[in-house]
Design a protein around this motif. Structure first.
Motif, short mmCIF file in Angstrom:
data_model
loop_
_atom_site.label_atom_id
_atom_site.label_comp_id
_atom_site.label_asym_id
_atom_site.label_seq_id
_atom_site.Cartn_x
_atom_site.Cartn_y
_atom_site.Cartn_z
N VAL A 67 0.85 -1.20 0.00
CA VAL A 67 0.00 0.00 0.00
C VAL A 67 0.88 1.24 0.00
N MET A 68 1.97 1.20 0.74
CA MET A 68 2.88 2.35 0.77
C MET A 68 3.47 2.63 -0.61
N VAL A 69 3.70 1.59 -1.38
CA VAL A 69 4.27 1.75 -2.72
C VAL A 69 3.24 2.28 -3.71
N GLU A 70 2.04 1.68 -3.73
CA GLU A 70 1.06 2.06 -4.75
C GLU A 70 0.00 3.04 -4.28
N SER B 236 -5.21 4.95 -3.57
CA SER B 236 -5.96 4.97 -4.83
C SER B 236 -5.64 3.74 -5.67
N GLY B 237 -4.40 3.30 -5.60
CA GLY B 237 -4.00 2.09 -6.33
C GLY B 237 -4.72 0.86 -5.81
N ARG B 238 -4.88 0.77 -4.48
CA ARG B 238 -5.59 -0.38 -3.92
C ARG B 238 -7.06 -0.34 -4.28
N LYS B 239 -7.65 0.86 -4.22
CA LYS B 239 -9.07 0.97 -4.60
C LYS B 239 -9.26 0.54 -6.06
N ALA B 240 -8.36 0.95 -6.93
CA ALA B 240 -8.45 0.57 -8.35
C ALA B 240 -8.30 -0.94 -8.52
#
Length: 106
Positions: free
Chosen positions: A18-21, A24-28
């Motif tokens: 999560v820290m890397v992406e 918003s990346g996780r939601k996507a």
């Protein structure tokens, strides 16, 4: 379409992802997996406390929700708890059903 409340908790390795992406990346990523089974994300929130994410997902059926749960759990990066949500109208329908029940010891 049935709704499911997902409580998610990241492992240390998952939190690093999560820290890397980013959030918003996780939601996507969650939206992509839901859409791959004919579902959609209704809401997605990060939280403090025992759970890291609360999301409400629509899926066509319980089997699709179970497939996601199994796949996510198998990653070893996230643990989830799934709650099936009922609309007020579904509860109205359930309340109108006749159920034959005897309580313990009655």
């Amino acid at each position: 379409m049935p709704k499911f409340l997902i409580h998610a908790r990241y492992t240390a390795a998952g939190a690093k992802g999560v820290m890397v992406e980013g959030g918003s990346g996780r939601k996507a990523a969650v939206a992509k997996v839901a859409e791959s089974l004919g579902g959609k994300v209704e809401s997605f929130y990060f939280a403090f406390g025992d759970d890291d994410v609360f999301t409400v997902l629509d899926f066509p059926d319980n089997v699709s929700a179970a497939a996601v749960s199994i796949t996510v759990g198998a990653s070893g990066l996230v643990s989830t708890k799934t709650t099936v949500l009922l609309s007020p109208e579904e509860v109205d329908e359930a309340a109108r059903k006749s159920v034959s029940y005897r309580g313990p010891g009655q």
